[in-house]
Design a protein around this motif. Structure first.
Motif, mmCIF file in Angstrom:
data_model
loop_
_atom_site.group_PDB
_atom_site.id
_atom_site.type_symbol
_atom_site.label_atom_id
_atom_site.label_comp_id
_atom_site.label_asym_id
_atom_site.label_seq_id
_atom_site.Cartn_x
_atom_site.Cartn_y
_atom_site.Cartn_z
ATOM 1 N N UNK A 196 -0.575 -1.577 -3.281
ATOM 2 C CA UNK A 196 -1.970 -1.987 -3.098
ATOM 3 C C UNK A 196 -2.929 -0.975 -3.712
ATOM 4 N N UNK A 197 -2.638 0.292 -3.486
ATOM 5 C CA UNK A 197 -3.427 1.383 -4.063
ATOM 6 C C UNK A 197 -2.485 2.255 -4.884
ATOM 7 N N UNK A 198 -2.917 2.631 -6.098
ATOM 8 C CA UNK A 198 -2.092 3.458 -6.977
ATOM 9 C C UNK A 198 -2.909 4.671 -7.389
ATOM 10 N N UNK A 199 -2.372 5.856 -7.151
ATOM 11 C CA UNK A 199 -3.095 7.064 -7.525
ATOM 12 C C UNK A 199 -2.433 7.748 -8.712
ATOM 13 N N UNK A 200 -3.193 7.933 -9.781
ATOM 14 C CA UNK A 200 -2.729 8.697 -10.930
ATOM 15 C C UNK A 200 -3.904 8.894 -11.878
ATOM 16 N N UNK A 201 -3.669 9.634 -12.951
ATOM 17 C CA UNK A 201 -4.698 9.803 -13.970
ATOM 18 C C UNK A 201 -4.122 9.374 -15.307
ATOM 19 N N UNK B 64 -7.690 -12.990 10.528
ATOM 20 C CA UNK B 64 -6.830 -14.175 10.444
ATOM 21 C C UNK B 64 -5.359 -13.816 10.626
ATOM 22 N N UNK B 65 -5.096 -12.877 11.512
ATOM 23 C CA UNK B 65 -3.719 -12.494 11.813
ATOM 24 C C UNK B 65 -3.091 -11.523 10.841
ATOM 25 N N UNK B 66 -3.854 -11.051 9.867
ATOM 26 C CA UNK B 66 -3.327 -10.110 8.856
ATOM 27 C C UNK B 66 -3.876 -8.716 9.140
ATOM 28 N N UNK B 67 -2.987 -7.757 9.338
ATOM 29 C CA UNK B 67 -3.400 -6.377 9.591
ATOM 30 C C UNK B 67 -3.862 -5.725 8.283
ATOM 31 N N UNK B 68 -4.902 -4.908 8.347
ATOM 32 C CA UNK B 68 -5.420 -4.204 7.171
ATOM 33 C C UNK B 68 -4.631 -2.903 6.987
ATOM 34 N N UNK B 69 -3.409 -3.061 6.503
ATOM 35 C CA UNK B 69 -2.519 -1.933 6.221
ATOM 36 C C UNK B 69 -2.121 -2.035 4.748
ATOM 37 N N UNK B 70 -2.442 -1.000 3.970
ATOM 38 C CA UNK B 70 -2.256 -1.012 2.528
ATOM 39 C C UNK B 70 -1.102 -0.112 2.110
ATOM 40 N N UNK B 71 -0.359 -0.540 1.111
ATOM 41 C CA UNK B 71 0.705 0.273 0.527
ATOM 42 C C UNK B 71 0.082 1.184 -0.527
ATOM 43 N N UNK B 72 0.141 2.475 -0.302
ATOM 44 C CA UNK B 72 -0.541 3.478 -1.127
ATOM 45 C C UNK B 72 0.531 4.319 -1.814
ATOM 46 N N UNK B 73 0.687 4.112 -3.119
ATOM 47 C CA UNK B 73 1.757 4.779 -3.838
ATOM 48 C C UNK B 73 1.280 5.700 -4.938
ATOM 49 N N UNK B 74 2.092 6.707 -5.230
ATOM 50 C CA UNK B 74 1.824 7.622 -6.334
ATOM 51 C C UNK B 74 3.127 8.301 -6.718
ATOM 52 N N UNK B 75 3.037 9.369 -7.487
ATOM 53 C CA UNK B 75 4.222 10.095 -7.928
ATOM 54 C C UNK B 75 4.695 11.028 -6.814
#
Length: 559
Positions: free
Chosen positions: A448-453, A390-401
């Motif tokens: 969108x995605x967060x990496x940590x423990x 629907x016109x939206x690209x599947x590009x995610x913001x992936x953040x961490x430290x």
């Protein structure tokens, strides 16, 4: 394996450094509590003083327990502050301020399970000589709950109906309902009423209290001495500590900018203790005579999938979340990047009895990922290499430290996700762990995605990080549900377990919880992340706890 090694070639300039900020399996054969082997000598101190130097790769953010959930700050509380009880290296509670743990048998827990009575020792004093009494406990509770204090979290104090000082040595806590995880969550840092009540009355809150950076009055075996921003902090022996004077005269904590600086200090003998040790650095440290202590504390590194309203719409779909799990090769990452010294994480509670035993980590299966994405209607309609809908690209913001190991994992996952048509924008934030009020990108819902423990209450499995009511907002900025998951079934299960006093029944409820989170792919495990401590030969009598790291710090000594 080929995909991973090709990515590692691209990131060869990066150091292989592992953040070990929590639990998992042991990285070496040395049991927790074993005295360290020979190491290089520490820098010379005054001949009449025993000064142990700790190397921290992260500086404190705030020393007041009300205003921080930072790991590096929390592990200092057994040094200068105090919990009502600690946990030993076998995860057994060890009374500190209380005479004994409340039980139904000793009258400390009421018949309905809602009222807990804590009896304090009668020899407790603050470092300035003032008695520690039940009033300090009541004041601590009141400061957590006062809306003018922007505390890091009100949990579990918001579960309470009242806290009363029945007499100077008796604290009576009444919960609104039975609260099963009280032992792992209550009284983690008591604050002195006689010091901070005048500040609260004058300012209306404790948000800018001088105590937050200079807690000159404490209740631990050491006293706060100074904290020079960007450089070091010092804690000196508390001569009037009620359990006896510690064997060390001073603990000097040096803040270093990166892992390489820490490893150099440990190898040269300029540091006596370090943590967040890279698996790749363990062999050379052991060759230098530094021994590795490990302690499981419930931490597992993973990807939190954000369901905030303003985040990517694809993540609202279970199939897309599962596709992400199938698209990343965790086993090869553990084998190649982490030298096979740990394992792939499946759930929040791996290596604890609270995981459905039928759960195994999602396998690396790009074909399955493609199948799920196709079924969800995400296809590359314009041929630009990333899927769209629907016109939206599947590009995610992936953040961490900014830690190197996490940057390397980002690079690996970025390529693997792109191979199934998922694009990523990588972000590494110095303020990643800042709360909502401080503008932290994870807490503010900017990723969108967060990496940590993380783990909230080890050795208890309870956490409030999945409760709908804990999603941070302008009105409730202290919420810890940064991923904004609000699942009615999950909410009901967490509500149920928190009131279950039958251990076996509660374990079964957590089996349901772990399976629901796994099936929905709200959290995608990466690797087991145990605490790994590097200890020089100068330090003796060392034991390390996964729950309260320095629980026997007063027994530590220097050769």
């Amino acid at each position: 394996m080929k995909h991973l090694k090709s990515v590692l070639f691209l990131v060869a300039a990066l150091m292989l450094v592992l953040s070990a900020c929590g639990g998992g399996t042991a990285a070496t054969e040395a049991p927790a509590g074993q005295e360290p082997a020979a190491a290089t000598e520490a820098p010379a101190a005054a001949a009449d003083k025993k000064v142990a130097t700790f190397i921290f790769t992260q500086e404190f953010d705030n020393l007041n327990p009300l205003y921080t959930n930072q790991w590096f700050t929390g592990i200092t509380y057994q040094i200068w502050s105090c919990y009502a009880w600690n946990y030993d290296d076998q995860n057994n509670p060890v009374p500190v301020l209380v005479k004994e743990m409340p039980t139904a048998e000793n009258g400390g827990i009421s018949a309905d399970g809602k009222v807990l009575t804590f009896t304090l020792r009668d020899d407790l004093v603050w470092s300035d000589g003032e008695p520690i009494t039940a009033d300090d406990f009541v004041f601590t509770y009141e400061m957590y709950m006062d809306p003018n204090n922007t505390v890091s979290s009100q949990s579990p104090y918001d579960e309470m109906e009242s806290v009363v000082a029945a007499d100077p040595q008796t604290v009576v806590v009444t919960f609104k309902d039975v609260f099963a995880p009280w032992a792992a969550t209550l009284w983690k840092g008591i604050i002195p009423k006689h010091v901070l009540q005048p500040v609260f009355e004058a300012d209306g809150n404790l948000n800018a209290a001088e105590y937050n950076r200079a807690p000159m009055v404490g209740c631990g075996p050491f006293n706060f001495a100074e904290w020079e921003a960007g450089s070091f902090a010092r804690f000196v022996a508390n001569e009037s500590y009620w359990l006896g004077r510690p064997k060390l005269d001073e603990i000097f904590i040096r803040f270093v900018p990166d892992d390489a600086s820490q490893i150099a200090a440990l190898k040269s003998g300029e540091g006596d203790l370090g943590t967040f040790i890279a698996y790749s650095d363990i062999p050379s440290l052991e060759e230098a005579g530094v021994q590795m202590f490990t302690a499981f504390s419930g931490y597992n590194e993973g990807l939190y999938v954000s369901l905030h309203e303003n985040r990517h719409p694809a993540l609202k779909e279970q199939g897309v979340r599962q596709a992400i799990a199938y698209a990343i090769d965790r086993q090869s990452l553990v084998t190649d990047l982490l030298l096979g010294r740990t394992g792939v994480a499946a759930t929040y509670w791996d290596n604890m009895p609270f995981v459905d035993p039928a759960i195994a980590p999602y396998p690396y299966d790009p074909a399955k990922a493609n199948e799920l994405l196709d079924a969800a209607g995400w296809t590359d309609s314009n041929g630009d290499g990333t899927r769209d809908k629907d016109g939206v690209e599947l590009v995610l913001t992936y953040g961490t430290t900014t830690r190197e190991i996490r940057k390397e994992i980002q690079a690996v996952f970025q390529q693997q996700l792109l191979e199934v048509g998922i694009g990523t924008e990588l972000i590494n934030a110095e303020n990643f762990f800042d709360g909502y009020a401080e503008g932290g990108p994870a807490a503010k819902g900017e990723l969108d995605l967060m990496e940590y423990s993380t783990t909230a209450n080890f050795p208890d499995p309870h956490t409030s990080e999945w409760m709908c009511s804990n999603i941070p907002t302008d009105d409730a900025p202290d919420g810890s549900n940064w991923q904004a998951v609000c699942d009615a079934d999950l909410e009901a299960l967490f509500t149920k377990e928190s009131a279950q006093v039958d251990a076996a029944a509660r374990e079964q409820t957590f089996h349901e919880i772990s399976k629901l989170i796994f099936d929905q792919a709200y959290w995608i495990g990466i690797y087991w992340d145990p605490d790994i401590w590097a200890i020089s030969s100068r330090l003796t009598n060392v034991k390390v706890s996964g729950a309260t790291a320095f629980y026997n710090i007063m027994e530590w000594d220097l050769k």
